[in-house]
Scaffold this motif. Sequence first.
Motif, mmCIF file in Angstrom:
data_model
loop_
_atom_site.group_PDB
_atom_site.id
_atom_site.type_symbol
_atom_site.label_atom_id
_atom_site.label_comp_id
_atom_site.label_asym_id
_atom_site.label_seq_id
_atom_site.Cartn_x
_atom_site.Cartn_y
_atom_site.Cartn_z
ATOM 1 N N GLU A 1 -39.108 23.594 35.878
ATOM 2 C CA GLU A 1 -39.049 22.440 34.980
ATOM 3 C C GLU A 1 -39.675 22.756 33.625
ATOM 4 O O GLU A 1 -39.177 22.309 32.582
ATOM 5 N N ASP A 2 -40.757 23.529 33.647
ATOM 6 C CA ASP A 2 -41.418 23.896 32.396
ATOM 7 C C ASP A 2 -40.531 24.823 31.574
ATOM 8 O O ASP A 2 -40.378 24.640 30.353
ATOM 9 N N PRO B 1 -32.519 21.621 36.515
ATOM 10 C CA PRO B 1 -33.142 22.558 35.586
ATOM 11 C C PRO B 1 -32.700 24.000 35.857
ATOM 12 O O PRO B 1 -33.525 24.926 35.813
ATOM 13 N N THR C 1 -34.707 23.805 26.284
ATOM 14 C CA THR C 1 -33.734 22.746 25.973
ATOM 15 C C THR C 1 -34.307 21.605 25.138
ATOM 16 O O THR C 1 -33.535 20.798 24.604
ATOM 17 N N ASN C 2 -35.608 21.508 25.035
ATOM 18 C CA ASN C 2 -36.254 20.412 24.309
ATOM 19 C C ASN C 2 -36.336 20.761 22.821
ATOM 20 O O ASN C 2 -36.962 21.751 22.438
ATOM 21 N N TRP D 1 -37.271 25.123 31.794
ATOM 22 C CA TRP D 1 -36.104 24.355 31.354
ATOM 23 C C TRP D 1 -36.440 23.502 30.138
ATOM 24 O O TRP D 1 -35.680 23.468 29.161
ATOM 25 N N ASP D 2 -37.572 22.826 30.175
ATOM 26 C CA ASP D 2 -37.972 21.992 29.043
ATOM 27 C C ASP D 2 -38.174 22.844 27.795
ATOM 28 O O ASP D 2 -37.809 22.435 26.684
ATOM 29 N N THR D 3 -38.718 24.028 27.972
ATOM 30 C CA THR D 3 -38.991 24.896 26.832
ATOM 31 C C THR D 3 -37.717 25.364 26.156
ATOM 32 O O THR D 3 -37.671 25.489 24.925
ATOM 33 N N ARG E 1 -39.691 21.629 21.462
ATOM 34 C CA ARG E 1 -40.359 22.856 21.897
ATOM 35 C C ARG E 1 -39.648 24.124 21.440
ATOM 36 O O ARG E 1 -40.288 25.167 21.233
#
Length: 215
Positions: A40-41, A85, A47-48, A43-45, A51
């Motif tokens: 999840e971390d 993710p 796609t966000n 993926w967020d990095t 970030r």
Amino acid sequence: MTQDIAGLIGAVTREVTGREHDGRPARVIRASRTYDTTMEDVWDTITNAERIPRWFLPVSGDLRLGGRYALRGNASGEITGCNPPRHLALTWEFGGEVSFLKVDLSESPDGGTHLALEHVAHVDDARWNQFGPGAVGVGWDMTLMGLDRHLASGASVDPLQAMAWLGSPDGKDFIRRSSDEWCRASIASGTDAEAAKAAAERTTAAYTGAPPKDG
């Protein structure tokens, strides 16, 4: 900026293959490594929009399936696959050419998150023979290094500091080691060793500004 260059280079597994894409022969490079954090971390990095600039480049656009993105001063394209993710796919439009990128995430058996990046491009023989897979591969190694720094510390990567480091002796050493590893992957794929080494020298020279050994 102090870096464990050997560790960063050794953390990545590189593969060079070929296959048909959209009915045409294509070159495929694959780079994979494990990060010590959750899926999840990671993926967020990647796609966000808040970030992504902290480790890569400022991004704009409609960051969802079917939307278009633009990286400042670099590529743009369409998001063609998105399965959080685990899976992200997009077109990579740069310099008037379109290639295809996908990133797959999975849980590593030893802990952490395994990231596999695949870049598929229609590259003519002349350009491939001149520079080989390192022309793109070295750039992705730099990107994976930036991602590593951000995930490890949470800090943003200063673009000016990063560019200055790449021009330093340590940065040039990173580039040469990366180019050499892509050369080995090219040889493993069946490329003539001397031709692969000459292409790697030209790629290293293009990234560092030093004249290639083969003149």
